[in-house]
Design an enzyme around this catalytic site. Structure first.
Site, PDB file in Angstrom:
ATOM      1  N   LYS A 182     -41.611 -28.456  18.336  1.00  0.00           N
ATOM      2  CA  LYS A 182     -42.779 -29.399  18.672  1.00  0.00           C
ATOM      3  C   LYS A 182     -43.086 -29.140  20.097  1.00  0.00           C
ATOM      4  CE  LYS A 182     -43.990 -33.677  19.345  1.00  0.00           C
ATOM      5  NZ  LYS A 182     -45.192 -33.091  20.194  1.00  0.00           N
ATOM      6  N   GLU A 185     -31.943 -33.284  27.701  1.00  0.00           N
ATOM      7  CA  GLU A 185     -32.385 -33.238  29.253  1.00  0.00           C
ATOM      8  C   GLU A 185     -33.246 -34.151  29.496  1.00  0.00           C
ATOM      9  OE1 GLU A 185     -33.540 -32.804  32.510  1.00  0.00           O
ATOM     10  OE2 GLU A 185     -34.277 -30.887  31.942  1.00  0.00           O
ATOM     11  N   CYS A 228     -38.243 -31.970  36.502  1.00  0.00           N
ATOM     12  CA  CYS A 228     -37.386 -33.088  36.483  1.00  0.00           C
ATOM     13  C   CYS A 228     -36.551 -33.053  37.635  1.00  0.00           C
ATOM     14  CB  CYS A 228     -36.645 -33.007  35.063  1.00  0.00           C
ATOM     15  SG  CYS A 228     -35.768 -31.601  34.849  1.00  0.00           S
ATOM     16  N   GLU A 245     -38.927 -42.970  37.981  1.00  0.00           N
ATOM     17  CA  GLU A 245     -39.340 -41.545  37.795  1.00  0.00           C
ATOM     18  C   GLU A 245     -41.001 -41.627  37.912  1.00  0.00           C
ATOM     19  OE1 GLU A 245     -39.038 -39.117  34.428  1.00  0.00           O
ATOM     20  OE2 GLU A 245     -38.242 -37.452  35.445  1.00  0.00           O
TER      21      GLU A 245
HETATM   22  N1  LIG Z   1     -37.654 -33.269  31.977  1.00  0.00           N
HETATM   23  C1  LIG Z   1     -38.084 -34.568  32.441  1.00  0.00           C
HETATM   24  O1  LIG Z   1     -37.554 -35.111  32.906  1.00  0.00           O
HETATM   25  C2  LIG Z   1     -39.380 -35.166  31.996  1.00  0.00           C
HETATM   26  C3  LIG Z   1     -39.868 -36.111  32.050  1.00  0.00           C
HETATM   27  N2  LIG Z   1     -40.994 -36.553  32.110  1.00  0.00           N
HETATM   28  C4  LIG Z   1     -41.295 -37.959  31.975  1.00  0.00           C
HETATM   29  O2  LIG Z   1     -41.559 -38.532  30.853  1.00  0.00           O
HETATM   30  C5  LIG Z   1     -43.047 -39.198  30.965  1.00  0.00           C
HETATM   31  C6  LIG Z   1     -43.893 -38.809  30.000  1.00  0.00           C
HETATM   32  O3  LIG Z   1     -44.212 -37.359  29.725  1.00  0.00           O
HETATM   33  P1  LIG Z   1     -43.948 -36.930  28.087  1.00  0.00           P
HETATM   34  O4  LIG Z   1     -44.183 -35.591  27.871  1.00  0.00           O
HETATM   35  O5  LIG Z   1     -45.185 -37.886  27.497  1.00  0.00           O
HETATM   36  O6  LIG Z   1     -42.670 -37.293  27.800  1.00  0.00           O
HETATM   37  P2  LIG Z   1     -42.192 -37.603  26.091  1.00  0.00           P
HETATM   38  O7  LIG Z   1     -40.663 -38.094  26.285  1.00  0.00           O
HETATM   39  O8  LIG Z   1     -42.922 -38.861  25.804  1.00  0.00           O
HETATM   40  O9  LIG Z   1     -42.645 -36.578  25.275  1.00  0.00           O
HETATM   41  C7  LIG Z   1     -41.776 -35.412  25.146  1.00  0.00           C
HETATM   42  C8  LIG Z   1     -41.770 -34.844  23.934  1.00  0.00           C
HETATM   43  O10 LIG Z   1     -41.315 -35.678  22.749  1.00  0.00           O
HETATM   44  C9  LIG Z   1     -42.267 -36.220  21.939  1.00  0.00           C
HETATM   45  N3  LIG Z   1     -42.242 -37.498  21.584  1.00  0.00           N
HETATM   46  C10 LIG Z   1     -42.514 -38.572  21.938  1.00  0.00           C
HETATM   47  N4  LIG Z   1     -42.171 -39.497  21.416  1.00  0.00           N
HETATM   48  C11 LIG Z   1     -41.176 -39.079  20.261  1.00  0.00           C
HETATM   49  C12 LIG Z   1     -40.477 -39.867  19.488  1.00  0.00           C
HETATM   50  N5  LIG Z   1     -40.334 -41.012  19.268  1.00  0.00           N
HETATM   51  N6  LIG Z   1     -39.749 -38.939  18.658  1.00  0.00           N
HETATM   52  C13 LIG Z   1     -39.690 -37.640  18.727  1.00  0.00           C
HETATM   53  N7  LIG Z   1     -40.283 -37.103  19.728  1.00  0.00           N
HETATM   54  C14 LIG Z   1     -40.989 -37.582  20.509  1.00  0.00           C
HETATM   55  C15 LIG Z   1     -43.466 -35.836  22.515  1.00  0.00           C
HETATM   56  O11 LIG Z   1     -44.669 -35.446  21.556  1.00  0.00           O
HETATM   57  C16 LIG Z   1     -43.417 -34.658  23.490  1.00  0.00           C
HETATM   58  O12 LIG Z   1     -43.356 -33.591  22.468  1.00  0.00           O
HETATM   59  C17 LIG Z   1     -43.536 -38.401  32.253  1.00  0.00           C
HETATM   60  O13 LIG Z   1     -44.561 -39.105  32.979  1.00  0.00           O
HETATM   61  C18 LIG Z   1     -42.544 -38.130  33.169  1.00  0.00           C
HETATM   62  O14 LIG Z   1     -41.978 -39.286  33.832  1.00  0.00           O
HETATM   63  C19 LIG Z   1     -41.973 -35.799  31.333  1.00  0.00           C
HETATM   64  C20 LIG Z   1     -41.918 -34.420  31.094  1.00  0.00           C
HETATM   65  C21 LIG Z   1     -40.419 -33.891  31.585  1.00  0.00           C
HETATM   66  O1  LIG Z   2     -34.098 -24.676  33.164  1.00  0.00           O
HETATM   67  C1  LIG Z   2     -34.706 -24.726  34.275  1.00  0.00           C
HETATM   68  O2  LIG Z   2     -34.542 -24.081  35.089  1.00  0.00           O
HETATM   69  C2  LIG Z   2     -35.726 -25.770  34.483  1.00  0.00           C
HETATM   70  C3  LIG Z   2     -35.643 -26.998  34.078  1.00  0.00           C
HETATM   71  C4  LIG Z   2     -36.654 -28.076  34.135  1.00  0.00           C
HETATM   72  C5  LIG Z   2     -36.829 -28.918  33.604  1.00  0.00           C
HETATM   73  O3  LIG Z   2     -35.912 -29.279  32.646  1.00  0.00           O
HETATM   74  C6  LIG Z   2     -37.972 -30.107  33.650  1.00  0.00           C
HETATM   75  O4  LIG Z   2     -38.702 -29.949  34.675  1.00  0.00           O
HETATM   76  O5  LIG Z   2     -37.826 -30.748  32.868  1.00  0.00           O
END
Ligand SMILES: NC(=O)C1=CN([C@@H]2O[C@H](COP(=O)(O)OP(=O)(O)OC[C@H]3O[C@@H](n4cnc5c(N)ncnc54)[C@H](O)[C@@H]3O)[C@@H](O)[C@H]2O)C=CC1
Ligand SMILES: O=C(O)/C=C/C=C(\O)C(=O)O
Length: 487
Positions: free
Chosen positions: A185, A259, A293, A391
């Site tokens: 997804k 992650e 991230c 964050e």
């Molecule tokens: N790797 C990281 O650290 C990341 C952190 N973020 C943070 O998260 C915030 C929101 O970004 P989103 O992409 O909306 O993150 P999110 O965690 O809400 O969504 C990520 C994925 O999970 C799905 N999802 C959402 N709720 C769910 C649930 N209850 N069960 C299963 N799947 C679910 C979403 O549809 C999307 O595919 C950003 O503003 C940022 O602060 C976002 C992207 C990466």
């Molecule tokens: O696998 C990598 O090199 C990078 C990962 C980056 C993330 O997981 C992120 O920004 O969410």
């Protein structure tokens, strides 16, 4: 065929689900719009999946698990995994364009980071799977013990929007290499490259049903995480979503790999090479609009070089060009969505209320359409500030001076997050001493985001559960059976 590419023009695509080797719409015909964050124009529509589509995708994956994929001779499966990487590279310009249209990131970045790394994820695991072993022990003359691997099963791969293809393939490649079947997804905000990836997998020779994909929002993700026939979930995204997934996966006791978010410190000592520091800090602060991230959004600088660091860092930041992702001179593109743009701007308001000083930025960029925020450096905030602790995930960093190791380490470890850190010093003893004290899954010394896909990747505390990369990925995507043969 869902994509159109000519020599120079790549058109956005409408996105359907991919189930049992075919693109399919939702049974109720439901769709939602996909918006270009750089222009606010509608790129196309995306099928919105519900329980029914997730159920079909899981059934297809479960059936394929009993098929030939997991029992293919290793070399054959490895060749198919490699071919996926080759096909990604063949379609690089198309995939990079779709990624930039979806995310707002500069095209040069999509090409040089996202798509190349997506291909390498397959190439790396195609090689890795050939050499991966298991344990064996001889117990005197009593017994021999050896472990055999089997795929974990049907795995749900749920991903965010910041590095859409890179992160999906970072999970899909080892999952396929280890013989699993999957339901992916992608983020609802960035559905296009995963849609093309599904077709690429089939073209590379992956049997129907092994790779399935359902588009949709959080509820669609929740239908995957709570499904009784899904054996494991690999998730990258927000910490609070990880917590919700854990809850929903608990009744069916799924294996989990998370992650999650980060609030990563850059710790810069006075003896560091300041040229290197400045060059790398520009990247760790603003690359991908700060939407990685691993970005170092809390910058701690030893007081002896604080003024010099700030002067140089501010001057370089003022040179950054914010704007059209398809202009090759652009450094910082658009944030991914209106919702995320509003979230980042709300933190700039918080910084003002908290008494922060903006040395650059502090506002939306002066561009008529699209979700652009100026690269922002904030000083004058203390350790209790929300901007320092939470964050933000945008082009926003805080800079704080420090005098002693003890003082900075207390601040470094003073959040719930524990993903990564970047430590700058020419004193190797200090580097090794502090690296062991930093509560983070990854510490970079005198560098940032230098990756080797064999190394453990992931976070501690609220930044994740488990590690990805090399053997760590392979262990997650396989189950071990220990066999004891009595001698
Ligand atoms: N790797 C990281 O650290 C990341 C952190 N973020 C943070 O998260 C915030 C929101 O970004 P989103 O992409 O909306 O993150 P999110 O965690 O809400 O969504 C990520 C994925 O999970 C799905 N999802 C959402 N709720 C769910 C649930 N209850 N069960 C299963 N799947 C679910 C979403 O549809 C999307 O595919 C950003 O503003 C940022 O602060 C976002 C992207 C990466
Ligand atoms: O696998 C990598 O090199 C990078 C990962 C980056 C993330 O997981 C992120 O920004 O969410």
């Amino acid at each position: 065929m869902q994509t159109t590419e000519t020599e120079t023009v790549v058109k956005p695509i409408n996105c359907s689900h991919y189930i049992n080797g075919k693109y399919v719409p939702s049974s109720n015909g439901k769709t939602f719009e996909n918006v270009n964050p750089a222009t606010e124009e509608v790129l196309g529509v995306v099928a919105e999946g519900g329980k029914e589509e997730v159920d079909q995708a899981v059934k297809s994956a479960k059936k394929a698990l009993k098929g030939e994929w997991s029992t293919l001779p290793l070399r054959k499966r490895s060749a198919i995994v490699r071919k996926i990487g080759d096909l990604i590279l063949e379609r690089k310009s198309e995939l990079a364009t779709l990624e930039s249209l979806d995310t707002g990131k500069p095209l040069w970045l999509s090409k040089s980071v996202d798509i190349d790394r997506a291909a390498y994820n397959f190439h790396f695991f195609a090689d890795y799977m050939i050499s991966v072993g298991t344990e064996s022990y001889q117990q005197d003359d009593i017994a021999i013990h050896y472990a055999v691997r089997r795929p974990t099963g049907v795995v749900g791969l749920i991903n965010p929007w910041n590095l859409p293809l890179l992160l999906m393939t970072w999970k899909l490649a080892p999952a396929l290499a280890a013989g699993n079947t999957v339901v992916m997804k992608p983020s609802e905000v960035t559905p296009m490259t995963a849609t093309v990836l599904a077709e690429i997998c089939t073209e590379a020779g992956v049997p129907d049903g092994v790779v399935n994909m359902v588009h949709g929002f959080g509820e669609t993700g929740a239908a995957i995480t709570s499904h009784e026939d899904v054996d494991a979930i690999a998730f990258t995204g927000e910490t609070i979503t990880g917590s919700a997934i854990m809850k929903s996966a608990a009744p069916t006791l799924k294996k989990l790999s998370f992650e999650l978010g980060g609030k990563n410190p850059n710790i810069i000592f006075g003896d560091a090479d300041l040229d290197d520091v400045i060059e790398t800090t520009m990247k760790s602060s603003f690359i991908n609009q700060g939407e990685v991230c691993l970005c170092g959004s809390r910058i701690y600088v030893e007081r002896s070089i604080y003024d010099e660091f700030l002067n140089r860092f501010v001057a370089k930041t003022k040179e950054l060009k914010v704007g059209d992702p398809f202009d090759e001179t652009t450094n910082v593109g658009a944030l991914v969505s209106e919702e995320h743009y509003n979230k980042v701007l709300s933190y700039l308001d918080i910084a003002k209320e908290e008494g922060g000083t903006f040395l650059t930025g502090g506002k939306a960029a002066d561009i008529e359409k699209g979700f652009y925020v100026e690269p922002t450096i904030i000083t004058g905030l203390g350790k209790e500030s929300r901007c320092v602790r939470e964050e933000i995930f945008g082009p926003v960093v805080t800079v704080i001076p420090f005098d002693t190791e003890e003082e900075v380490m207390e601040q470094v470890n003073g959040t719930h997050y524990g993903l990564s850190a970047s430590l700058w010093t020419s004193d190797i003893k200090r580097a090794t001493r502090l690296s062991a004290q930093i509560e983070a899954g990854m510490v970079w010394v005198n560098t940032w985001f230098l990756r080797d896909l064999r190394t453990p990747f992931g976070g501690m505390k609220h930044s994740g559960i488990g590690r990805e990369g090399g053997a760590h990925s392979f262990d997650f995507y396989s189950e071990l059976t220990n066999v004891t043969v009595k001698l």
